[in-house]
Design an enzyme around this catalytic site. Structure first.
Site, PDB file in Angstrom:
ATOM      1  N   HIS B  62       0.852  -1.196   0.000  1.00 37.32           N
ATOM      2  CA  HIS B  62       0.000   0.000   0.000  1.00 37.32           C
ATOM      3  C   HIS B  62       0.884   1.241   0.000  1.00 37.32           C
ATOM      4  O   HIS B  62       2.097   1.157   0.149  1.00 37.32           O
ATOM      5  CB  HIS B  62      -0.978  -0.014   1.179  1.00 37.32           C
ATOM      6  CG  HIS B  62      -0.348   0.109   2.541  1.00 37.32           C
ATOM      7  ND1 HIS B  62       0.563  -0.810   3.033  1.00 37.32           N
ATOM      8  CD2 HIS B  62      -0.493   1.052   3.523  1.00 37.32           C
ATOM      9  CE1 HIS B  62       0.929  -0.452   4.254  1.00 37.32           C
ATOM     10  NE2 HIS B  62       0.319   0.692   4.571  1.00 37.32           N
ATOM     11  N   ASP B  66       5.929   4.421   4.857  1.00 41.33           N
ATOM     12  CA  ASP B  66       6.843   3.455   5.468  1.00 41.33           C
ATOM     13  C   ASP B  66       6.853   2.109   4.733  1.00 41.33           C
ATOM     14  O   ASP B  66       7.601   1.209   5.107  1.00 41.33           O
ATOM     15  CB  ASP B  66       6.526   3.266   6.967  1.00 41.33           C
ATOM     16  CG  ASP B  66       5.077   2.887   7.231  1.00 41.33           C
ATOM     17  OD1 ASP B  66       4.176   3.382   6.514  1.00 41.33           O
ATOM     18  OD2 ASP B  66       4.827   2.096   8.157  1.00 41.33           O
ATOM     19  N   HIS B  67       6.041   1.994   3.679  1.00 42.43           N
ATOM     20  CA  HIS B  67       6.033   0.755   2.904  1.00 42.43           C
ATOM     21  C   HIS B  67       6.541   0.926   1.480  1.00 42.43           C
ATOM     22  O   HIS B  67       6.708  -0.065   0.769  1.00 42.43           O
ATOM     23  CB  HIS B  67       4.627   0.141   2.899  1.00 42.43           C
ATOM     24  CG  HIS B  67       4.227  -0.353   4.258  1.00 42.43           C
ATOM     25  ND1 HIS B  67       4.263  -1.670   4.612  1.00 42.43           N
ATOM     26  CD2 HIS B  67       3.850   0.333   5.366  1.00 42.43           C
ATOM     27  CE1 HIS B  67       3.903  -1.792   5.888  1.00 42.43           C
ATOM     28  NE2 HIS B  67       3.647  -0.586   6.365  1.00 42.43           N
ATOM     29  N   HIS B 270       6.314  -4.851  12.358  1.00 35.93           N
ATOM     30  CA  HIS B 270       5.691  -3.537  12.232  1.00 35.93           C
ATOM     31  C   HIS B 270       5.479  -2.917  13.610  1.00 35.93           C
ATOM     32  O   HIS B 270       4.455  -2.332  13.922  1.00 35.93           O
ATOM     33  CB  HIS B 270       4.357  -3.641  11.470  1.00 35.93           C
ATOM     34  CG  HIS B 270       3.906  -2.350  10.858  1.00 35.93           C
ATOM     35  ND1 HIS B 270       2.987  -1.522  11.468  1.00 35.93           N
ATOM     36  CD2 HIS B 270       4.253  -1.731   9.715  1.00 35.93           C
ATOM     37  CE1 HIS B 270       2.787  -0.463  10.697  1.00 35.93           C
ATOM     38  NE2 HIS B 270       3.536  -0.559   9.627  1.00 35.93           N
TER      39      HIS B 270
END
Lengths: 303, 303
Positions: B62, B66-67, B270
């Site tokens: 997504h 942070d991804h 996470h």
């Protein structure tokens, strides 16, 4: 009054050997300014214990990834740790569009205010001004629009000579004006020049940042006489052709530029991934301009 | 046949304590797949000696920073080190627009081919298929469109029983077919079932990746019976309200999910920036699902 530069990253486009892409913090009298924000800048800030929310102004030289790809993460983290104060962001106009696109798709509503100031890569401009500090952007010569930044200190206060003030019975409320060079007039109307009541003010200091650029005369005036000159020096001079082709500078050239503009000290950086060991870069520059240092991550350099 | 997951980053949105934002490498039989690409992923790859050009496929769950904020830097560095081979990129449709905008303003012409495959956050889809591996994306439940990924191994070869093959004088060229379960017919037309010539094939293995998501029944079927389940576990269960509010999962919930889908092993990750010490997170999950491990940066986990 503190005036120092902290190196967060000193690598060129391909980060390697634990060197990070370009980013620096300027501390002027405990006010923090960030210059460029390569990938990983927020982690570097956290590693060296510099609180991102102390940064009020961010300057981005150009839109190559190694100079700005850490910005979105940094802005987001400032938001997540509850920043309230405004952030002034200076950079090429399309940067605003890039940020907006990210915030739209990540559905992020930044809670603090980001005030964006587009920079002009065609002519020198004053982009920030406070009582004691002025920042100008000036054109560099790179493959895409790019600016350098000059941090120029204003006129510094003189130091009072206490015996003289005492001898003349000058009241304390006048001290601050005298330090700033304003002459004193006593009750009888006699003028006592501030210069007689003070030691001369220390010289104003300046820091200039030049990354990325090919050597060119067009920016020399903008960096004239600075106390500390950071000039990119991606390659050794044996790679001059490659430097020109990629719009970068060699260490020898950086040193010649420092000498030409009568900088007091030169700081090298933006090292190519081809150099694991950096001492040959330093030696090449020092042969021309002895007061040269390697920018080293995690280290403060006095202006 | 190697089937392992390497952790490059295990942090949630604010990277801290030298933990990096989310990124993982799946090694299936020396083919490398990257899942998510938080800021700093290219530096982490270089730190751990994983050559980025061995990665053929990148999966982005997504568009929270942070991804994926390490993706542009990684793609640029692949270009700079001379990558020639195609790269398949899977992620939410707007990712393509984000990349194009950056490459436009940085005036970068990537020399290798990036083949973009938009993912569907509304239903499960097979997005990659080779003879021995199938990757499906499936909907997770987050604040913005988000998918998980399941890496499903195909039917594995059986192991031959050499004595039986020798006794029946079966020629070598038939061995590969027999391993794959194809019965042998000899010159006289006698059928010898492959099952009599082999030890049973080892079971097919599966890895599922779920980050970021609030607990929901909608993705349980997609992760059923996996050998290794990575499930985000941002918070301890005492923060359940906060987890729901931010569309994340607690460690206790992740453990209950692992038990429910009969996963063999659970990997937590996470982690919220509020947890410096991670053992309480592990203990909370292990109380429900004993075969739980913390995802640790720089470590391979067997599927």
């Amino acid at each position: 009054m503190r005036f120092e530069v902290f190196i967060l990253g000193n690598s060129s486009a391909t980060p390697i050997y634990e060197r990070h892409p370009t980013s620096q913090v300027v501390n002027y009298n405990e006010q923090l300014f960030l210059i460029d924000c390569g990938e990983g800048t927020q982690m570097q800030l956290s590693r060296y214990g510099i609180k991102s929310n102390r940064i009020g102004h961010v300057f981005i030289s150009h839109l190559h990834g190694d100079h700005y790809l850490g910005l979105i993460g940094l802005l987001s983290s400032m938001h997540l740790v509850g920043r309230k104060s405004d952030l002034h962001l200076y950079g090429p106009a399309p940067l605003e569009e890039i940020l907006e696109l990210h915030f739209k798709h990540s559905e992020t509503q930044i809670r603090y205010k980001i005030i964006f100031h587009p920079t002009n890569a065609l002519q020198e401009e004053v982009i920030y001004e406070s009582r004691m500090l002025q920042v100008t952007s000036f054109p560099l010569v790179h493959r895409i629009p790019c600016t350098g930044f000059r941090f120029q200190e204003g006129k510094r206060n003189a130091t009072l000579i206490p015996e003289r003030l005492e001898a003349l019975n000058i009241p304390k409320p006048y001290f601050s004006a005298i330090k700033r060079g304003i002459d004193y007039v006593d009750a009888e109307g006699n003028l006592i020049p501030a210069a007689e009541l003070t030691y001369p003010a220390p010289a104003s200091r300046a820091y200039a940042y030049c990354s990325d650029t090919v050597r060119s005369p067009i920016y020399l005036k903008a960096i004239e006489g600075v106390d500390l000159l950071y000039h990119e020096s991606t390659f050794l001079h044996e790679m001059l052709d490659r430097a020109k082709e990629t719009f970068h500078t060699t260490c020898l050239e950086a040193a010649e530029i420092a000498r030409e503009v009568q900088a007091k000290k030169l700081l090298l950086g933006h090292y190519s991934a081809r150099y694991k060991i950096l001492s040959p870069l330093l030696e090449e520059a020092q042969a021309i301009f002895p007061d040269t240092a390697l920018s080293v991550e995690g280290k403060w350099f006095l202006v």
